[in-house]
Write a protein that holds these residues in place. Structure first.
Motif, PDB file in Angstrom:
ATOM      1  N   ASP A   1       0.796  -1.223   0.000  1.00 34.08           N
ATOM      2  CA  ASP A   1       0.000   0.000   0.000  1.00 34.08           C
ATOM      3  C   ASP A   1       0.833   1.281   0.000  1.00 34.08           C
ATOM      4  O   ASP A   1       0.287   2.369  -0.136  1.00 34.08           O
ATOM      5  CB  ASP A   1      -0.920   0.041   1.223  1.00 34.08           C
ATOM      6  N   LYS A   2       2.159   1.140   0.219  1.00 30.08           N
ATOM      7  CA  LYS A   2       3.067   2.300   0.354  1.00 30.08           C
ATOM      8  C   LYS A   2       2.607   3.202   1.500  1.00 30.08           C
ATOM      9  O   LYS A   2       2.754   4.420   1.462  1.00 30.08           O
ATOM     10  CB  LYS A   2       3.151   3.082  -0.960  1.00 30.08           C
ATOM     11  N   THR A   3       2.009   2.600   2.504  1.00 30.65           N
ATOM     12  CA  THR A   3       1.541   3.304   3.690  1.00 30.65           C
ATOM     13  C   THR A   3       1.955   2.505   4.917  1.00 30.65           C
ATOM     14  O   THR A   3       1.802   1.289   4.949  1.00 30.65           O
ATOM     15  CB  THR A   3       0.011   3.449   3.673  1.00 30.65           C
ATOM     16  N   ALA A   4       2.468   3.196   5.932  1.00 28.75           N
ATOM     17  CA  ALA A   4       2.923   2.485   7.123  1.00 28.75           C
ATOM     18  C   ALA A   4       3.089   3.448   8.280  1.00 28.75           C
ATOM     19  O   ALA A   4       3.071   4.670   8.102  1.00 28.75           O
ATOM     20  CB  ALA A   4       4.246   1.773   6.851  1.00 28.75           C
ATOM     21  N   VAL A   5       3.248   2.879   9.470  1.00 33.22           N
ATOM     22  CA  VAL A   5       3.728   3.635  10.629  1.00 33.22           C
ATOM     23  C   VAL A   5       5.187   3.238  10.830  1.00 33.22           C
ATOM     24  O   VAL A   5       5.796   2.591   9.984  1.00 33.22           O
ATOM     25  CB  VAL A   5       2.867   3.376  11.874  1.00 33.22           C
ATOM     26  N   CYS A   6       5.761   3.609  11.958  1.00 30.66           N
ATOM     27  CA  CYS A   6       7.205   3.467  12.139  1.00 30.66           C
ATOM     28  C   CYS A   6       7.702   2.039  11.976  1.00 30.66           C
ATOM     29  O   CYS A   6       8.818   1.820  11.479  1.00 30.66           O
ATOM     30  CB  CYS A   6       7.629   4.026  13.490  1.00 30.66           C
ATOM     31  N   GLN A   7       6.904   1.051  12.364  1.00 30.95           N
ATOM     32  CA  GLN A   7       7.362  -0.326  12.263  1.00 30.95           C
ATOM     33  C   GLN A   7       7.644  -0.736  10.826  1.00 30.95           C
ATOM     34  O   GLN A   7       8.635  -1.404  10.539  1.00 30.95           O
ATOM     35  CB  GLN A   7       6.327  -1.260  12.891  1.00 30.95           C
ATOM     36  N   GLY A   8       6.765  -0.342   9.912  1.00 29.84           N
ATOM     37  CA  GLY A   8       6.970  -0.669   8.507  1.00 29.84           C
ATOM     38  C   GLY A   8       8.217  -0.015   7.947  1.00 29.84           C
ATOM     39  O   GLY A   8       9.018  -0.645   7.238  1.00 29.84           O
ATOM     40  N   TYR A   9       8.403   1.278   8.266  1.00 32.44           N
ATOM     41  CA  TYR A   9       9.605   1.984   7.810  1.00 32.44           C
ATOM     42  C   TYR A   9      10.865   1.314   8.366  1.00 32.44           C
ATOM     43  O   TYR A   9      11.849   1.120   7.646  1.00 32.44           O
ATOM     44  CB  TYR A   9       9.577   3.433   8.275  1.00 32.44           C
ATOM     45  N   ALA A  10      10.837   0.987   9.660  1.00 30.85           N
ATOM     46  CA  ALA A  10      12.020   0.413  10.299  1.00 30.85           C
ATOM     47  C   ALA A  10      12.331  -0.977   9.750  1.00 30.85           C
ATOM     48  O   ALA A  10      13.500  -1.327   9.556  1.00 30.85           O
ATOM     49  CB  ALA A  10      11.826   0.355  11.814  1.00 30.85           C
TER      50      ALA A  10
ATOM     51  N   SER B   1      11.169   2.675  21.824  1.00 28.21           N
ATOM     52  CA  SER B   1      10.854   3.416  23.034  1.00 28.21           C
ATOM     53  C   SER B   1       9.364   3.313  23.302  1.00 28.21           C
ATOM     54  O   SER B   1       8.544   3.703  22.455  1.00 28.21           O
ATOM     55  CB  SER B   1      11.248   4.890  22.881  1.00 28.21           C
ATOM     56  N   ASP B   2       8.999   2.787  24.467  1.00 28.38           N
ATOM     57  CA  ASP B   2       7.597   2.758  24.857  1.00 28.38           C
ATOM     58  C   ASP B   2       7.085   4.171  25.137  1.00 28.38           C
ATOM     59  O   ASP B   2       5.937   4.500  24.834  1.00 28.38           O
ATOM     60  CB  ASP B   2       7.404   1.881  26.090  1.00 28.38           C
ATOM     61  N   ASN B   3       7.932   4.999  25.739  1.00 28.89           N
ATOM     62  CA  ASN B   3       7.515   6.363  26.052  1.00 28.89           C
ATOM     63  C   ASN B   3       7.194   7.162  24.794  1.00 28.89           C
ATOM     64  O   ASN B   3       6.273   7.988  24.784  1.00 28.89           O
ATOM     65  CB  ASN B   3       8.597   7.086  26.856  1.00 28.89           C
ATOM     66  N   LEU B   4       7.969   6.925  23.736  1.00 32.82           N
ATOM     67  CA  LEU B   4       7.738   7.620  22.469  1.00 32.82           C
ATOM     68  C   LEU B   4       6.772   6.857  21.574  1.00 32.82           C
ATOM     69  O   LEU B   4       6.322   7.387  20.564  1.00 32.82           O
ATOM     70  CB  LEU B   4       9.059   7.814  21.721  1.00 32.82           C
ATOM     71  N   ASN B   5       6.455   5.606  21.946  1.00 35.76           N
ATOM     72  CA  ASN B   5       5.644   4.732  21.102  1.00 35.76           C
ATOM     73  C   ASN B   5       6.234   4.692  19.690  1.00 35.76           C
ATOM     74  O   ASN B   5       5.541   4.919  18.697  1.00 35.76           O
ATOM     75  CB  ASN B   5       4.186   5.189  21.062  1.00 35.76           C
ATOM     76  N   HIS B   6       7.521   4.373  19.615  1.00 37.19           N
ATOM     77  CA  HIS B   6       8.244   4.537  18.360  1.00 37.19           C
ATOM     78  C   HIS B   6       9.358   3.501  18.255  1.00 37.19           C
ATOM     79  O   HIS B   6       9.878   3.019  19.264  1.00 37.19           O
ATOM     80  CB  HIS B   6       8.834   5.957  18.315  1.00 37.19           C
TER      81      HIS B   6
ATOM     82  N   VAL C   1      12.617  21.483  18.686  1.00 39.57           N
ATOM     83  CA  VAL C   1      12.554  22.460  19.762  1.00 39.57           C
ATOM     84  C   VAL C   1      12.632  21.804  21.127  1.00 39.57           C
ATOM     85  O   VAL C   1      13.349  22.234  22.015  1.00 39.57           O
ATOM     86  CB  VAL C   1      11.259  23.288  19.651  1.00 39.57           C
ATOM     87  N   SER C   2      11.908  20.697  21.318  1.00 39.38           N
ATOM     88  CA  SER C   2      11.861  20.067  22.630  1.00 39.38           C
ATOM     89  C   SER C   2      12.605  18.736  22.691  1.00 39.38           C
ATOM     90  O   SER C   2      12.531  18.043  23.683  1.00 39.38           O
ATOM     91  CB  SER C   2      10.398  19.847  23.047  1.00 39.38           C
ATOM     92  N   GLY C   3      13.339  18.411  21.609  1.00 40.64           N
ATOM     93  CA  GLY C   3      14.066  17.148  21.593  1.00 40.64           C
ATOM     94  C   GLY C   3      13.215  16.030  21.044  1.00 40.64           C
ATOM     95  O   GLY C   3      12.338  15.520  21.710  1.00 40.64           O
ATOM     96  N   SER C   4      13.469  15.640  19.809  1.00 35.62           N
ATOM     97  CA  SER C   4      12.554  14.736  19.128  1.00 35.62           C
ATOM     98  C   SER C   4      12.526  13.336  19.724  1.00 35.62           C
ATOM     99  O   SER C   4      11.481  12.745  19.888  1.00 35.62           O
ATOM    100  CB  SER C   4      12.941  14.656  17.654  1.00 35.62           C
ATOM    101  N   HIS C   5      13.680  12.772  20.023  1.00 39.09           N
ATOM    102  CA  HIS C   5      13.738  11.426  20.578  1.00 39.09           C
ATOM    103  C   HIS C   5      14.072  11.468  22.059  1.00 39.09           C
ATOM    104  O   HIS C   5      14.642  10.522  22.595  1.00 39.09           O
ATOM    105  CB  HIS C   5      14.784  10.594  19.828  1.00 39.09           C
ATOM    106  N   TYR C   6      13.707  12.545  22.706  1.00 41.77           N
ATOM    107  CA  TYR C   6      14.078  12.689  24.111  1.00 41.77           C
ATOM    108  C   TYR C   6      13.202  11.788  24.972  1.00 41.77           C
ATOM    109  O   TYR C   6      12.003  12.023  25.134  1.00 41.77           O
ATOM    110  CB  TYR C   6      13.963  14.129  24.579  1.00 41.77           C
ATOM    111  N   ALA C   7      13.812  10.734  25.497  1.00 34.97           N
ATOM    112  CA  ALA C   7      13.148   9.810  26.408  1.00 34.97           C
ATOM    113  C   ALA C   7      14.239   9.015  27.104  1.00 34.97           C
ATOM    114  O   ALA C   7      15.357   8.906  26.596  1.00 34.97           O
ATOM    115  CB  ALA C   7      12.197   8.878  25.664  1.00 34.97           C
ATOM    116  N   THR C   8      13.916   8.465  28.241  1.00 31.50           N
ATOM    117  CA  THR C   8      14.940   7.755  29.013  1.00 31.50           C
ATOM    118  C   THR C   8      14.894   6.251  28.814  1.00 31.50           C
ATOM    119  O   THR C   8      15.780   5.544  29.277  1.00 31.50           O
ATOM    120  CB  THR C   8      14.776   8.055  30.513  1.00 31.50           C
ATOM    121  N   ASP C   9      13.872   5.746  28.106  1.00 34.60           N
ATOM    122  CA  ASP C   9      13.737   4.293  28.035  1.00 34.60           C
ATOM    123  C   ASP C   9      14.371   3.673  26.805  1.00 34.60           C
ATOM    124  O   ASP C   9      14.257   2.487  26.574  1.00 34.60           O
ATOM    125  CB  ASP C   9      12.267   3.889  28.124  1.00 34.60           C
ATOM    126  N   TRP C  10      15.044   4.484  25.963  1.00 29.81           N
ATOM    127  CA  TRP C  10      15.739   3.868  24.840  1.00 29.81           C
ATOM    128  C   TRP C  10      17.252   3.935  24.980  1.00 29.81           C
ATOM    129  O   TRP C  10      17.986   3.671  24.029  1.00 29.81           O
ATOM    130  CB  TRP C  10      15.298   4.461  23.499  1.00 29.81           C
TER     131      TRP C  10
END
Length: 245
Positions: free
Chosen positions: A129-138, A157-162, A209-218
């Protein structure tokens, strides 16, 4: 949300297409399509002698062609009087018409989540479908890097859901987030960023501005501290600037 990732690209291809196909013939056809797509993306870089350049071009084509599915999950208000349950892990859910849905509370209102496009969570949806969320891209980035001979892995990262990738270059690990390099979420605009291509931990956490991947769980055992490519080396490469691909 649903997650699926593996360190084995062969298993990934078999497991994902087997989940979405109902017969051996369909499964074999889907695997052939997957391999064809991998070869097609890498084929755009035939004239590039540099393996990293090849990966960059394949990364750009992937991000340019695919559209991030920003409507994959729909949050719906839980009907009044509905019982909110909690499982043994503390996750809340509701049961409607015999189906369990995860739910959450926001501003004193409970919402349950419906997955509108389950294919978007997986590689199979990306190639069909050429459509995905982060899992498909990764997953596709993983398989492209593996095909080009790189050692590659996932970071989530669970905190980022990413989820995104890391790749070993010259004995050192670097981040690649093809999802966030697809700069036009929800459109088919062929615009691609290199802000998240071959970057260190420090650079990933300062993007935006606020840190795109800023989380402590990754925080990863890989310790991605080398900043060799943080200056966006490939943004001025010959292949990128000339548009030869």
């Amino acid at each position: 949300g649903t997650r699926y990732y593996t360190n084995d690209p062969t298993y990934a291809a078999i497991a994902v297409v087997s989940y979405y196909t109902s017969s051996l013939e369909e499964s074999n056809g889907a695997r052939a399509l997957l391999q064809s797509e991998i070869d097609r993306y890498i084929g755009y870089a035939d004239t590039c002698p540099d393996p990293l350049g090849k990966l960059l071009i394949a990364h750009d084509k992937l991000a340019a062609e695919c559209v991030y599915d920003d409507s994959v999950v729909e949050n719906i208000a839980v009907p009044d009087g509905t019982t909110i349950y909690q499982d043994s892990k503390g996750n809340t859910y509701v049961e409607l018409n015999g189906v369990k849905y995860p739910c959450f509370q926001k501003n004193n209102v409970w919402y349950y989540q419906v997955i509108n496009h389950p294919n978007s969570y997986h590689l199979y949806g990306l190639i069909t479908d050429k459509t995905a969320v982060c899992q498909g891209y990764a997953q596709m980035t993983y398989m492209l890097a593996k095909k080009l001979g790189f050692e590659v892995n996932y970071i989530s990262s669970d905190n980022l859901n990413h989820i995104w990738n890391c790749i070993k270059v010259g004995g050192k690990w670097y981040h690649i987030d093809t999802t966030w390099d697809d700069t036009w979420f929800g459109t088919n605009r062929a615009e691609v960023s290199h802000d998240f291509f071959l970057k260190s931990d420090a650079d990933f956490k300062k993007q935006g501005v606020s840190g795109s991947h800023y989380a402590t769980d990754w925080e990863t055992y890989l310790c991605i501290t080398v900043e060799r490519f943080d200056v966006s080396f490939y943004s001025t490469s010959t292949y990128w600037s000339s548009g030869s691909y």
